[in-house]
Scaffold this active site. Structure first.
Site, short mmCIF file in Angstrom:
data_model
loop_
_atom_site.label_atom_id
_atom_site.label_comp_id
_atom_site.label_asym_id
_atom_site.label_seq_id
_atom_site.Cartn_x
_atom_site.Cartn_y
_atom_site.Cartn_z
N HIS A 40 -7.00 -3.98 0.05
CA HIS A 40 -7.26 -5.38 0.31
C HIS A 40 -6.25 -6.21 -0.48
O HIS A 40 -6.62 -7.03 -1.31
CB HIS A 40 -8.71 -5.74 -0.07
CG HIS A 40 -9.74 -4.91 0.65
ND1 HIS A 40 -11.04 -4.83 0.25
CD2 HIS A 40 -9.64 -4.13 1.75
CE1 HIS A 40 -11.72 -4.03 1.08
NE2 HIS A 40 -10.88 -3.59 1.99
C1 LIG Z 1 -8.70 3.23 4.02
C2 LIG Z 1 -8.87 1.80 4.42
C3 LIG Z 1 -10.15 1.27 4.62
C4 LIG Z 1 -10.31 -0.06 4.99
N1 LIG Z 1 -11.57 -0.53 5.20
C5 LIG Z 1 -11.75 -1.83 5.55
C6 LIG Z 1 -13.05 -2.35 5.79
O1 LIG Z 1 -14.05 -1.64 5.76
N2 LIG Z 1 -13.18 -3.66 6.07
C7 LIG Z 1 -12.10 -4.49 6.14
O2 LIG Z 1 -12.29 -5.69 6.37
N3 LIG Z 1 -10.85 -4.01 5.96
C8 LIG Z 1 -10.64 -2.71 5.67
N4 LIG Z 1 -9.38 -2.22 5.48
C9 LIG Z 1 -8.24 -3.13 5.67
C10 LIG Z 1 -7.82 -3.26 7.13
O3 LIG Z 1 -7.51 -2.01 7.65
C11 LIG Z 1 -6.64 -4.20 7.25
O4 LIG Z 1 -7.03 -5.46 6.76
C12 LIG Z 1 -6.13 -4.40 8.66
O5 LIG Z 1 -5.83 -3.21 9.30
C13 LIG Z 1 -4.88 -5.28 8.58
O6 LIG Z 1 -4.33 -5.50 9.84
P1 LIG Z 1 -2.76 -5.78 9.94
O7 LIG Z 1 -2.44 -5.92 11.37
O8 LIG Z 1 -2.40 -6.87 9.01
O9 LIG Z 1 -2.07 -4.46 9.34
P2 LIG Z 1 -2.15 -2.97 9.88
O10 LIG Z 1 -3.38 -2.75 10.66
O11 LIG Z 1 -1.87 -2.07 8.75
O12 LIG Z 1 -0.92 -2.90 10.89
C14 LIG Z 1 0.41 -3.10 10.48
C15 LIG Z 1 1.30 -2.27 11.38
O13 LIG Z 1 2.65 -2.66 11.18
C16 LIG Z 1 3.48 -1.53 11.18
N5 LIG Z 1 4.73 -1.86 10.47
C17 LIG Z 1 4.86 -2.15 9.15
N6 LIG Z 1 6.15 -2.40 8.86
C18 LIG Z 1 6.85 -2.27 10.01
C19 LIG Z 1 8.24 -2.38 10.34
N7 LIG Z 1 9.15 -2.70 9.41
N8 LIG Z 1 8.62 -2.16 11.62
C20 LIG Z 1 7.70 -1.84 12.58
N9 LIG Z 1 6.38 -1.69 12.31
C21 LIG Z 1 5.96 -1.92 11.04
C22 LIG Z 1 2.65 -0.47 10.51
O14 LIG Z 1 3.11 0.83 10.84
C23 LIG Z 1 1.26 -0.79 11.04
O15 LIG Z 1 0.96 -0.05 12.20
C24 LIG Z 1 -9.18 -0.88 5.14
C25 LIG Z 1 -7.90 -0.36 4.95
C26 LIG Z 1 -7.74 0.97 4.61
C27 LIG Z 1 -6.37 1.51 4.44
#
Ligand SMILES: Cc1cc2nc3c(=O)[nH]c(=O)nc-3n(C[C@H](O)[C@H](O)[C@H](O)COP(=O)(O)OP(=O)(O)OC[C@H]3O[C@@H](n4cnc5c(N)ncnc54)[C@H](O)[C@@H]3O)c2cc1C
Ligand code: SF4
Lengths: 573, 247
Positions: free
Chosen positions: A503
């Site tokens: 987080h």
């Molecule tokens: C183990 C775990 C448990 C969690 N449990 C919870 C929970 O219970 N409740 C909750 O609210 N949140 C939880 N979270 C947090 C939640 O998963 C994230 O808040 C959410 O996935 C964020 O979404 P996002 O799109 O910002 O990032 P992400 O879902 O991480 O997606 C980002 C994507 O961008 C890609 N990327 C990064 N850099 C590049 C680049 N340079 N070029 C191309 N692609 C790139 C990555 O490969 C990834 O696929 C948890 C996280 C983890 C790791």
């Protein structure tokens, strides 16, 4: 020279939760969207052998390969930042669906207090309550403004839950899409104990479905089986709301979404203050490719959202010496160690079973739901008991004083394997002037680009809060009848080696004032009209909850902002 | 029964083979080395060859030398010893598990950031060494052996259980003076690898017969718990990932 492709309406960097939501919303409106994802394709059938603790939880099968890219960390500016060589404190998503694949699914709304934290703290306690270095600010949006987007995200996921009974919680425009999860005996014990203590427990809002559900986009999913392999694992039933089984297929079905996996974005291209596209590498061939677009959206999680802006010379980098500039500002995290473990001599629990967001929680010590006049901290945290499935390699607690190995350890760890329960706080995290993200001067990723550097440590605020939450947690366990309780007595320095939570927040914060924030409340860059950046990077501080409910809401709002921009141009606020 | 006899003969003739050919290779006396290839325990049980169901083709070495294997087996058994609850690390195959893990990605730190420069850091910054896990085991096990010979005048695996505990404790508490690696760092790696070997799916070579799970009533890999989640504790017959292969 990079090969230049035909122009797209929108290019997304990363296809996790935020990327998937933006893609589904914009492609439904007819925009042509290209999603560049550095990792591989993922699908439900991949999880045939998923109940493997070693492979997924300890060898990090689904996570970013640190040999290629990591972060560097130091507690303060006087010491040298060093790379996080192995996983610990948090885990980074990689591949289609990002961290949305292996999250728990605990899906909250932040409190109305959160969005106006500075004004409300001053109003109630006066300016002096805020330490000089603490850089909290209002978010430039209110809970009521964000409420429709929360509702939208919850309906996409089918969140299972019940009304939060605490009056400090924000009003809901509609009830939860599905009823709360089933109550295990441990959850019932917590509920009774909390009520005896005049607290306000409620079932944790869950993205693991309590019953089968069809969402407004027409996607149907099956109910959760409480399999106990949720966090760090993919769901073999498609029961856990994850971008791969919700928003991504909706976007694909329009015919307007092109996903390119194995596409690692290195730079945002721009002329003057207009983004023109992105430069990426096809990691299967090594070829450099330019993808031009009318609108660029960064959806690559906190660290790469900040890193790409800094590497591309976009926005004003934050300067901790003066507190000016915005990119990298207000990095915050979470206080997860304020907890207690209760050991029961004559009760056994089926805690091997569970679901990622099966739990019960209360907000009596969260936000400004209680009086802080005589406390050495502001804000607070939710306190919960979760039953996410206790897997045997990682769960061997023994009462304090027991050796960590040998005869007695074996005996005690076997005895208590199904006889302990944890109650813990998820503490908020306030930003400080000297906590920030910037580019590391020494360490590089596999492409030779600088790693992001974290400068962060716990402050008095966090130490006081952690002990407070640990004491409250211990009280609840005592009421639950635990025979022996071990709880945190003192919070040490921030340690990157032990898992706390993924987080991470801040770095591209939202606000009403361009001089103190990076994006407006549609997550549009103040400095670059056709560049949107969305995710927990927008949080001006972190609340006492998991972030993704708010991240999802912001992504829906961002999609609306992009659509507005397409029609009117310029700043949409 | 015919099967059993055949296996018995094969084991015996292999043993004889090693004996008979173990005296010289290219003029060098190497009997000691080849002799030690035959696991000690088995040698003592000459008249009690293992029953066929105990034949586990996974129990051979991918990385360790026989000596490293013996030290690992002895040390992990002290970390997770056999007792009234059931088998310890040795019978659970933990040393085979560690051997197999060292032979792959984990042993090579393939998914860890291993770029230079290397600087010593604060404890909270995590591991900053350049040694890979297989190097750490090579060096750590050798240091354990040296230290045993210095303070106990015997090889580690020949010391009594209490003496072995003392040696391990000295490593755990950094009471051993080493220039090569952190004694406590090695001990922690050994301890966590032991628990992994006790409790990971048997597919990896440890947790033999799912006995690690059985000792704590862990059901392993089940498809669903929706029917029991609301109920009081109940024992469920464990299942490993192999059970899914039949679907
Ligand atoms: C183990 C775990 C448990 C969690 N449990 C919870 C929970 O219970 N409740 C909750 O609210 N949140 C939880 N979270 C947090 C939640 O998963 C994230 O808040 C959410 O996935 C964020 O979404 P996002 O799109 O910002 O990032 P992400 O879902 O991480 O997606 C980002 C994507 O961008 C890609 N990327 C990064 N850099 C590049 C680049 N340079 N070029 C191309 N692609 C790139 C990555 O490969 C990834 O696929 C948890 C996280 C983890 C790791
Ligand atoms: S606990 Fe439920 S949602 Fe989570 S992986 Fe298992 S079945 Fe899927």
């Amino acid at each position: 020279m990079a090969r230049k492709l035909p122009k797209a309406d929108v290019v997304l960097v990363g296809v996790g939760w935020t990327g998937g939501i933006i893609a589904s919303e914009l492609t439904k409106k007819g925009l042509k969207v290209v999603g560049l994802e550095r990792g591989k394709e993922r699908k439900t059938e991949d999880y045939f052998m998923v109940h493997d603790e070693l492979r997924y939880a300890l060898r990090y099968d689904l996570f970013q390969d640190l040999s290629k890219e990591t972060i560097t960390f130091r507690g303060n500016e006087r010491i040298r930042a060093l790379p996080m060589r192995q996983y610990g404190s948090f885990l980074l998503g990689d591949g289609l669906g990002g961290s949305g694949v292996h999250w728990n699914g605990q899906t909250y709304r932040f409190l109305p207090y959160d969005f106006e934290i500075r004004s409300k703290t001053i109003e109630k306690y006066g300016q002096n309550k805020i330490p000089a270095e603490m850089s909290i600010q209002d978010w430039g949006i209110t809970y009521d403004q964000l409420e429709p987007y929360y509702d939208k995200f919850e309906k996409t996921c089918g969140i299972s839950g019940e009304e939060n009974p605490h009056p400090g919680a924000g009003k809901r425009s509609d009830k939860f899409p599905t009823p709360p999860m089933k109550k295990s005996p441990a959850i019932k014990m917590f509920e009774t104990a909390a009520k005896n203590l005049k607290l306000n427990p409620y079932m944790m809002p869950s993205a693991n479905l309590s019953e089968s559900y069809k969402n407004p986009d027409g996607i149907s999913r099956a109910a959760c089986q409480y399999c106990g392999y949720c966090e760090r694992f993919g769901c073999e039933y498609g029961a856990k709301a994850d971008p791969v089984v919700t928003v991504i297929p909706v976007a694909k079905k329009t015919g307007n979404f092109e996903i390119r996996t194995h596409s690692h974005v290195r730079r945002i291209l721009h002329t003057g203050n207009k983004a023109t596209g992105v430069l990426y590498v096809d990691t299967t061939t090594g070829e450099e490719i330019e993808q031009p677009a009318d609108i660029v959206v960064l959806t690559s999680y906190v660290f790469n959202n900040v890193r790409l802006l800094l590497m591309s010379d976009l926005g004003r980098p934050y300067d901790p010496a003066t507190g000016t500039g915005v990119i990298g500002k207000n990095y915050a995290y979470q206080v997860m160690k304020g907890n207690a473990v209760g050991f029961f001599n004559d009760k056994e629990f089926s805690t091997f079973a569970g679901a990622g967001s099966l739990g019960i929680v209360l907000d009596d010590y969260n936000g400004d739901n209680f009086d802080h006049s005589n406390l050495g901290f502001i804000h607070g945290g939710s306190i919960s008991l979760t039953q996410t499935g206790l897997r045997p390699i990682q769960n061997n607690p023994v009462p304090k004083g027991t050796p960590a190995w040998g005869k007695e350890f074996k005996q005690q760890s076997l005895k208590y394997a199904n006889r302990f329960l944890s109650v813990g706080g998820q503490g908020s995290s306030m930003p400080f002037k000297h906590h920030y993200l910037d580019l590391d001067p020494t360490y590089k990723d596999a492409f030779g680009d600088p790693l992001i550097r974290i400068t962060f440590d716990f402050e008095d605020q966090d130490r006081n809060l952690a002990v407070f939450l640990a004491e409250k947690s211990a009280q609840i366990l005592k009421e639950m009848g635990a025979n022996h309780i071990d709880s945190l007595k003192e919070l040490g320095p921030y340690d990157i080696t032990t898992y706390q939570s993924t987080h991470n927040t801040g770095g591209v914060i939202m606000g009403a004032d361009p001089s103190t924030s990076a994006v407006n409340n549609y997550l549009q860059m103040w400095d670059v009209d056709n560049l949107f950046v969305v995710g927990a990077a927008n949080f001006a501080h972190n609340s006492g909850y998991n972030p993704t409910g708010t991240v999802g809401a912001l992504a829906y709002r961002c999609a609306e902002g992009i659509d507005k921009y397409r029609q009117t141009g310029g700043q949409v606020v | 029964m015919a099967e059993e006899n055949k296996e018995k003969q094969e084991t015996l003739s292999r043993r004889r083979f090693l004996r008979n050919t173990g005296f010289t290779v290219g003029g060098l006396a190497v009997g000691g080395i080849l002799g030690s290839l035959v696991p000690r325990g088995k040698d003592d049980n000459k008249n009690n060859p293992p029953a066929p169901q105990d034949q586990d083709f996974n129990q051979a070495l991918m990385y360790f030398t026989p000596e490293q294997f013996r030290i690992t087996e002895a040390a992990t058994e002290r970390i997770f010893p056999e007792d009234d609850n059931g088998p310890g690390a040795k019978a659970l195959g933990v040393a085979y598990f560690i051997d197999h893990q060292l032979a792959g990605d984990w042993g090579f730190n393939a998914r860890d950031y291993m770029q230079s420069p290397f600087f010593p850091g604060e404890k909270v910054q995590g591991y900053q060494g350049r040694l890979k896990r297989r190097d750490i085991f090579d060096i750590g096990l050798r240091e354990l052996q040296n230290y045993s010979n210095t303070v106990g005048k015997k090889n580690f695996e020949e010391l009594s259980g209490d003496e072995q505990d003392k040696i391990l404790k000295d490593f755990e508490e950094d009471k051993v003076n080493l220039t090569t690696l952190s004694p406590s760092g090695f001990f922690q790696l050994l301890r966590s690898a032991t628990l992994e070997g006790v409790y990971s799916d048997p597919l990896y070579g440890g947790n033999k017969n799912m006995d690690g799970w059985k000792m704590r009533n862990y059901p392993g890999s089940q498809m669903a718990y929706a029917e029991i989640i609301e109920k009081d504790f109940q024992k469920i017959k464990p299942q490993s990932l192999q059970s899914h292969m039949k679907h």
